[in-house]
Design a protein around this motif. Structure first.
Motif, PDB file in Angstrom:
ATOM      1  N   SER A 121       8.169  -4.136  -1.021  1.00  0.00           N
ATOM      2  CA  SER A 121       7.270  -3.083  -1.499  1.00  0.00           C
ATOM      3  C   SER A 121       7.830  -2.302  -2.684  1.00  0.00           C
ATOM      4  O   SER A 121       7.083  -1.883  -3.555  1.00  0.00           O
ATOM      5  CB  SER A 121       6.925  -2.123  -0.363  1.00  0.00           C
ATOM      6  OG  SER A 121       8.093  -1.469   0.090  1.00  0.00           O
TER       7      SER A 121
ATOM      8  N   TYR B  88       0.832  -1.199   0.000  1.00  0.00           N
ATOM      9  CA  TYR B  88       0.000   0.000   0.000  1.00  0.00           C
ATOM     10  C   TYR B  88       0.866   1.248   0.000  1.00  0.00           C
ATOM     11  O   TYR B  88       1.741   1.411   0.845  1.00  0.00           O
ATOM     12  CB  TYR B  88      -0.919   0.004   1.231  1.00  0.00           C
ATOM     13  CG  TYR B  88      -1.922   1.123   1.209  1.00  0.00           C
ATOM     14  CD1 TYR B  88      -3.060   1.042   0.425  1.00  0.00           C
ATOM     15  CD2 TYR B  88      -1.711   2.275   1.951  1.00  0.00           C
ATOM     16  CE1 TYR B  88      -3.979   2.081   0.390  1.00  0.00           C
ATOM     17  CE2 TYR B  88      -2.617   3.327   1.928  1.00  0.00           C
ATOM     18  CZ  TYR B  88      -3.750   3.216   1.144  1.00  0.00           C
ATOM     19  OH  TYR B  88      -4.659   4.249   1.099  1.00  0.00           O
ATOM     20  N   ASP B  89       0.612   2.122  -0.968  1.00  0.00           N
ATOM     21  CA  ASP B  89       1.340   3.384  -1.078  1.00  0.00           C
ATOM     22  C   ASP B  89       0.507   4.470  -0.419  1.00  0.00           C
ATOM     23  O   ASP B  89      -0.543   4.856  -0.930  1.00  0.00           O
ATOM     24  CB  ASP B  89       1.588   3.708  -2.552  1.00  0.00           C
ATOM     25  CG  ASP B  89       2.398   4.973  -2.761  1.00  0.00           C
ATOM     26  OD1 ASP B  89       2.719   5.652  -1.767  1.00  0.00           O
ATOM     27  OD2 ASP B  89       2.701   5.280  -3.924  1.00  0.00           O
ATOM     28  N   ASN B  90       0.961   4.972   0.731  1.00  0.00           N
ATOM     29  CA  ASN B  90       0.218   6.004   1.468  1.00  0.00           C
ATOM     30  C   ASN B  90       0.116   7.311   0.694  1.00  0.00           C
ATOM     31  O   ASN B  90      -0.885   8.006   0.777  1.00  0.00           O
ATOM     32  CB  ASN B  90       0.870   6.261   2.830  1.00  0.00           C
ATOM     33  CG  ASN B  90       0.660   5.096   3.766  1.00  0.00           C
ATOM     34  OD1 ASN B  90      -0.381   4.455   3.749  1.00  0.00           O
ATOM     35  ND2 ASN B  90       1.664   4.810   4.578  1.00  0.00           N
ATOM     36  N   GLU B  91       1.167   7.668  -0.060  1.00  0.00           N
ATOM     37  CA  GLU B  91       1.157   8.928  -0.802  1.00  0.00           C
ATOM     38  C   GLU B  91       0.119   8.931  -1.916  1.00  0.00           C
ATOM     39  O   GLU B  91      -0.550   9.932  -2.143  1.00  0.00           O
ATOM     40  CB  GLU B  91       2.546   9.223  -1.373  1.00  0.00           C
ATOM     41  CG  GLU B  91       3.543   9.644  -0.316  1.00  0.00           C
ATOM     42  CD  GLU B  91       4.838  10.147  -0.919  1.00  0.00           C
ATOM     43  OE1 GLU B  91       4.811  10.665  -2.048  1.00  0.00           O
ATOM     44  OE2 GLU B  91       5.863  10.021  -0.247  1.00  0.00           O
ATOM     45  N   GLN B  92       0.010   7.820  -2.628  1.00  0.00           N
ATOM     46  CA  GLN B  92      -0.962   7.740  -3.717  1.00  0.00           C
ATOM     47  C   GLN B  92      -2.324   7.245  -3.238  1.00  0.00           C
ATOM     48  O   GLN B  92      -3.316   7.412  -3.931  1.00  0.00           O
ATOM     49  CB  GLN B  92      -0.465   6.795  -4.815  1.00  0.00           C
ATOM     50  CG  GLN B  92       0.715   7.307  -5.578  1.00  0.00           C
ATOM     51  CD  GLN B  92       1.054   6.380  -6.735  1.00  0.00           C
ATOM     52  OE1 GLN B  92       0.240   5.598  -7.189  1.00  0.00           O
ATOM     53  NE2 GLN B  92       2.279   6.486  -7.217  1.00  0.00           N
ATOM     54  N   GLY B  93      -2.335   6.602  -2.078  1.00  0.00           N
ATOM     55  CA  GLY B  93      -3.571   6.028  -1.572  1.00  0.00           C
ATOM     56  C   GLY B  93      -4.017   4.817  -2.378  1.00  0.00           C
ATOM     57  O   GLY B  93      -5.212   4.539  -2.481  1.00  0.00           O
ATOM     58  N   LYS B  94      -3.061   4.103  -2.949  1.00  0.00           N
ATOM     59  CA  LYS B  94      -3.364   2.935  -3.783  1.00  0.00           C
ATOM     60  C   LYS B  94      -2.710   1.686  -3.211  1.00  0.00           C
ATOM     61  O   LYS B  94      -1.644   1.739  -2.615  1.00  0.00           O
ATOM     62  CB  LYS B  94      -2.867   3.145  -5.215  1.00  0.00           C
ATOM     63  CG  LYS B  94      -3.598   4.223  -5.968  1.00  0.00           C
ATOM     64  CD  LYS B  94      -3.087   4.307  -7.397  1.00  0.00           C
ATOM     65  CE  LYS B  94      -3.797   5.388  -8.168  1.00  0.00           C
ATOM     66  NZ  LYS B  94      -3.284   5.489  -9.551  1.00  0.00           N
ATOM     67  N   ASN B  95      -3.360   0.560  -3.466  1.00  0.00           N
ATOM     68  CA  ASN B  95      -2.837  -0.726  -3.032  1.00  0.00           C
ATOM     69  C   ASN B  95      -2.331  -1.491  -4.253  1.00  0.00           C
ATOM     70  O   ASN B  95      -3.088  -1.737  -5.189  1.00  0.00           O
ATOM     71  CB  ASN B  95      -3.932  -1.530  -2.322  1.00  0.00           C
ATOM     72  CG  ASN B  95      -3.379  -2.781  -1.683  1.00  0.00           C
ATOM     73  OD1 ASN B  95      -2.219  -3.121  -1.857  1.00  0.00           O
ATOM     74  ND2 ASN B  95      -4.221  -3.466  -0.939  1.00  0.00           N
TER      75      ASN B  95
END
Length: 123
Positions: free
Chosen positions: A69, A32-39
């Motif tokens: 990751s 999960y990428d917190n910056e993009q909000g995508k999994n």
């Protein structure tokens, strides 16, 4: 400075290699990428499947791997016995498993003429 693969790989010295591939610009490979909000977790299974598929076709044994990751590690063994046992047609067919291949290779697989045999008929 980069080196040619022939200068980096010496199967006589060791058939085992630790390979790493990393993402750039803080991109995510899996998780999960917190910056993009995508999994991107769905990629993990795809990478594993593709890695094992490539290894089977190209006479490479996967000894170990870890998919992180933003990068992955693979410990590979070059199976020279399997590779040396292949006929040229087998090598071409395995390569065409993942590549379309030029017309010359497609003709070779189909048993057609090659440039060399056509040139002989022209002489």
């Amino acid at each position: 400075m980069t080196k040619a693969r022939t200068a980096q790989i010496n199967v006589d010295a060791t058939p085992y290699y630790h390979c790493i591939s990393r993402c750039v610009r803080r991109s995510f490979l899996c998780g999960y990428d917190n910056e993009q909000g995508k999994n991107f977790e769905h990629r993990r299974a795809w990478i594993e499947e593709r890695l094992l598929e490539l290894a089977q076709v190209f006479c490479i044994d996967v000894c170990a791997y870890a998919i992180m990751s933003n990068h992955y590690h693979v410990v590979l063994h070059i199976n020279t016995d399997s590779g040396n046992a292949l006929a040229p047609i087998d090598v071409a067919e395995r390569w065409l498993t993942f590549h379309q291949g030029p017309v010359l290779i497609q003709r070779f697989i189909e048993g057609g003429s090659t440039v060399r045999s056509r040139n002989r008929t022209l002489l």
